[in-house]
Design an enzyme around this catalytic site. Structure first.
Site, PDB file in Angstrom:
ATOM      1  N   GLU A   1     -38.918  19.800  33.481  1.00  0.00           N
ATOM      2  CA  GLU A   1     -37.464  19.961  33.576  1.00  0.00           C
ATOM      3  C   GLU A   1     -37.012  21.356  33.123  1.00  0.00           C
ATOM      4  O   GLU A   1     -37.668  22.336  33.419  1.00  0.00           O
ATOM      5  CB  GLU A   1     -36.758  18.830  32.817  1.00  0.00           C
ATOM      6  CG  GLU A   1     -37.159  17.449  33.381  1.00  0.00           C
ATOM      7  CD  GLU A   1     -36.347  16.293  32.834  1.00  0.00           C
ATOM      8  OE1 GLU A   1     -35.122  16.398  32.781  1.00  0.00           O
ATOM      9  OE2 GLU A   1     -36.955  15.264  32.481  1.00  0.00           O
TER      10      GLU A   1
ATOM     11  N   ASP B   1     -29.176   8.957  35.832  1.00  0.00           N
ATOM     12  CA  ASP B   1     -30.265   9.608  35.122  1.00  0.00           C
ATOM     13  C   ASP B   1     -30.012   9.440  33.619  1.00  0.00           C
ATOM     14  O   ASP B   1     -28.958   8.964  33.192  1.00  0.00           O
ATOM     15  CB  ASP B   1     -30.388  11.085  35.525  1.00  0.00           C
ATOM     16  CG  ASP B   1     -31.796  11.622  35.266  1.00  0.00           C
ATOM     17  OD1 ASP B   1     -32.507  11.065  34.399  1.00  0.00           O
ATOM     18  OD2 ASP B   1     -32.192  12.601  35.921  1.00  0.00           O
TER      19      ASP B   1
HETATM   20  C1  BGC Z   1     -35.293  12.837  34.408  1.00  0.00           C
HETATM   21  C2  BGC Z   1     -35.667  11.728  35.337  1.00  0.00           C
HETATM   22  C3  BGC Z   1     -36.434  10.671  34.616  1.00  0.00           C
HETATM   23  C4  BGC Z   1     -35.655  10.199  33.412  1.00  0.00           C
HETATM   24  C5  BGC Z   1     -36.374   9.146  32.604  1.00  0.00           C
HETATM   25  C6  BGC Z   1     -34.666  12.337  33.151  1.00  0.00           C
HETATM   26  O1  BGC Z   1     -34.553  13.381  32.229  1.00  0.00           O
HETATM   27  O2  BGC Z   1     -34.404  13.710  35.057  1.00  0.00           O
HETATM   28  O3  BGC Z   1     -36.397  12.227  36.420  1.00  0.00           O
HETATM   29  O4  BGC Z   1     -36.717   9.610  35.472  1.00  0.00           O
HETATM   30  O5  BGC Z   1     -35.379  11.283  32.578  1.00  0.00           O
HETATM   31  O6  BGC Z   1     -37.427   9.668  31.899  1.00  0.00           O
HETATM   32  C1  BGC Z   2     -36.450  12.994  29.511  1.00  0.00           C
HETATM   33  C2  BGC Z   2     -37.008  11.809  28.868  1.00  0.00           C
HETATM   34  C3  BGC Z   2     -37.521  12.298  27.553  1.00  0.00           C
HETATM   35  C4  BGC Z   2     -36.365  12.846  26.752  1.00  0.00           C
HETATM   36  C5  BGC Z   2     -36.828  13.476  25.489  1.00  0.00           C
HETATM   37  C6  BGC Z   2     -35.226  13.381  28.738  1.00  0.00           C
HETATM   38  O1  BGC Z   2     -34.498  14.363  29.374  1.00  0.00           O
HETATM   39  O2  BGC Z   2     -36.226  12.720  30.840  1.00  0.00           O
HETATM   40  O3  BGC Z   2     -37.958  11.184  29.642  1.00  0.00           O
HETATM   41  O4  BGC Z   2     -38.165  11.335  26.839  1.00  0.00           O
HETATM   42  O5  BGC Z   2     -35.589  13.764  27.461  1.00  0.00           O
HETATM   43  O6  BGC Z   2     -35.733  13.907  24.742  1.00  0.00           O
END
Ligand code: BGC
Ligand code: BGC
Length: 641
Positions: free
Chosen positions: A527, A321
């Protein structure tokens, strides 16, 4: 060289000119494939997949191999960086776009530019571009936004979800992208988790069934290819089952936290979706930030290498991830050498770095050179990445063209999303007595009230992971139909539809409304920002319910990513509908409210009475829900199905 040596030897012993000519001809012909490099085996699509992989790997340096394992964010990518570091993959993080409201042409141009950097390297290995398309192509302006997974779970319709996968693949390809970080096959066991809406259900069986989205995204597996990573051509995309494993089981639903459960529980609740994902040919699997019984999944050798690769025989690649290996240590990045070692050793093949790629590359290179990480581990990773790239035809079609751009947000896809919205709605109450149902609503009422913070808010209706990572509020983020607009379109032209977000009782009583539709719910989130211990709706939602339902006959429509606190208000309502996060096609809500179609959706989650009951899931010994898992009233359609 070899030819010359033979010639010299021969020269000493034989002066026959005819023999000479023959030898020269023979040696040129023998050496041609090597010295002129005209025929390159791995570039020949007629060669067997494994032959191509082995041939290419035989030519690769350590630097080129580690490059393949590196995924970087588009904001730090450039033609030059791709070329210089042999980068294997680029991603768009949530909301990371080439320009605000970028057209598909702009997307394609960007992806192709990065690709040209990769193609101009010594071996010309194409990079693979990945993006979160978790409810349609959600970062992209004018894409069709489908209901989030929690709503799709309520449809109980895996074939519908498969069609959504196929439509999403076309929209993603329309922007030149061949890889999506979807589906999320989390089994959310506690709605306090901020990602609960990304989960189809608390029931692993429903999650298993919904893995039908994978052949939708990737194409149907050929009969002889069960369980082998498979993408069926240029209108399909590689998928990614995430987040392996136990992401939905953390204590109190705290994001990225610890899932405390025994081995049997892990296998029976959180693992089943992965069996189906692999049988369905999923190309990649993303590791979860969460821990299992205190051990970070990103460092879990037994579950990644032992179980997923060795036992389940998963042949695609495992991706980390976002900064997932950094988070092996706490605070994140506290000991990067350890993180790199633990993550690669555990069996992660591609690292979503995504910013400090030189640091990652240098560290991994050093560890390989010091024999801390064996070359066999690197080769395993690269072999898997190349397998996916070769199989999906990326070597033959590395550059996107504009032939699919008309697919983005097409009418056909919007109709499909609207169908999904209709089927995802769950009717929880209909009438104060079962003999006097309130729904379907009359289209011919002279004057109706529409109220609530979510009635005219496309952003809220779509939820997180829409245009921006956290989602947005308001109506100009993208193209779509709000519930209010849909209601206006559905009722008789003579019906007066009055919208007031939060009307007071005096106002309502002084107007002669036939009935009211109240649309309230959660604000957008994604998230950790969505973690919630109280699970209330956005204010003044409860007030709006009280005022409206206390003054006129009302149906309450809840727009939310999960069950929310709804007591003690249910008795005040005449009808209650869970609409989840329906996406851009709000017309689907009106289609069912007004009886053009019947209600058919069933809860994919348990609806609690109060949060202190949580976690509470179907099958629990003390199960005392407000509305049980599987609940959903029906209405007779006046047309449709
Ligand atoms: C998330 C994933 C996601 C990735 C890319 C992460 O923060 O947990 O589900 O695919 O970011 O955006
Ligand atoms: C997310 C990404 C996002 C980023 C922003 C990550 O945790 O998964 O997709 O662009 O945080 O800081």
């Amino acid at each position: 060289m070899k030819g010359t040596r033979i010639m010299k030897q021969k020269m000493g012993t034989n002066n026959n000119p005819i023999l000479w000519v023959t030898i020269i001809m023979l040696s040129t012909c023998l050496c041609a494939p090597i010295t002129n490099a005209k025929y390159i085996k791995y570039k020949d699509p007629r060669q067997a997949l494994n032959t191509r992989i082995s041939d290419l790997m035989g030519r690769m340096t350590l630097e080129e191999k580690i490059g393949q394992m590196t995924q970087i964010e588009r904001s730090v990518a450039s033609t030059k960086v791709m070329n210089k570091y042999f980068i294997g993959s680029v991603l768009s993080g949530g909301g990371s776009v080439p320009a605000k409201k970028a057209s598909p042409e702009t997307w394609i141009k960007m992806v192709n530019q990065f690709q040209s950097g990769s193609l101009s390297t010594r071996l010309g290995i194409p990079m693979i571009y990945g993006i979160d398309a978790v409810h349609g192509h959600n970062n992209v302006y004018k894409a069709t936004i489908f209901p989030h997974n929690v709503g799709l779970g309520a449809t109980r319709d895996p074939q519908l979800v498969k069609r959504i996968g196929a439509a999403t693949a076309l929209e993603v390809r329309a922007t030149g992208i061949p890889y999506v970080f979807a589906p999320c096959i989390a089994v959310c066991r506690d709605p306090r988790w901020g990602r609960c809406y990304e989960s189809y259900s608390e029931d692993p069986k429903i999650v298993q069934e919904m893995t039908q989205i994978i052949p939708g995204l990737q194409g149907d597996l050929p009969h002889n290819a069960k369980g082998v990573p498979f993408v069926g051509g240029q209108s399909k995309v590689a998928a990614c089952a995430k987040h392996y494993v136990g992401d939905g089981g953390t204590t109190k639903g705290i994001n990225e936290n610890n899932t405390v459960i025994d081995y049997h529980g892990l296998l029976s609740i959180h693992m089943p979706g992965y069996y189906n994902a692999i049988i369905n040919g999923v190309s990649t699997i993303m590791v979860s930030y969460s821990s299992w019984n205190g051990l970070k999944m990103h460092a879990n050798y037994n579950l990644i290498t032992g179980f997923l690769k060795n036992k389940l025989k998963f042949r695609g690649f495992v991706i980390s991830d976002w900064q997932g290996i950094d988070r092996i240590t706490s605070p994140a990045h506290a000991n990067y050498s350890y993180s790199v070692h633990a993550g690669i050793h555990a069996g992660i093949d591609m690292i979503m770095v995504p910013y400090n790629y030189t640091e990652f590359i240098d560290e991994l290179t050093l560890q390989v050179k010091k024999n801390l990480i064996p070359m066999t581990r690197i080769d395993d990773a690269v072999r898997r990445i190349l397998r996916v790239k070769f199989q999906m035809g990326l070597f033959e079609h590395p550059l996107a063209d504009t032939s699919l751009i008309h697919q983005l947000g097409s009418q056909e896809h919007r109709e499909l999303a609207r169908e999904a919205v209709r089927k995802s709605l769950v009717l929880l109450k209909n009438g104060k007595s079962p003999y006097k149902p309130m729904l379907p609503l009359s289209k011919k009422a002279p004057k109706i009230l529409v109220a609530g913070s979510h009635a005219d808010n496309l952003g809220y209706q779509c939820g997180g992971w829409t245009i921006e990572w956290q989602g947005l509020s308001g109506n100009d983020l993208t193209q779509g139909t709000t519930i209010l607009t849909a209601i206006k379109k559905t009722v008789d032209p003579k019906t007066n539809v009055v919208y007031k977000a939060n009307p007071n009782q005096k106002y309502i009583k002084s107007n002669k409304f036939s009935y009211a539709i109240v649309v309230v719910g959660e604000p957008s989130y994604a998230e950790t920002q969505g973690d919630s211990l109280n699970l209330t709706i956005a204010s003044p939602g409860y007030n709006t319910i009280k005022n409206v339902c206390g003054s006129v006959k009302c149906v309450v429509v809840v727009v939310s990513g999960r069950p929310v606190v709804i007591e003690p208000y249910v008795s005040k309502m005449d009808a209650l509908v869970a609409a989840w996060l329906p996406g851009t096609e709000g017309q689907g809500v009106a289609d069912v409210l007004f009886g053009d179609y019947g209600f058919t959706g069933k809860l994919s989650r348990t609806w609690f009475k109060s949060v202190d009951q949580l976690p509470m899931n179907v099958g629990d010994r003390h199960y005392d829900p407000l509305f049980p898992f599987g609940f959903g009233l029906t209405t007779k359609p006046t047309k449709g199905y």
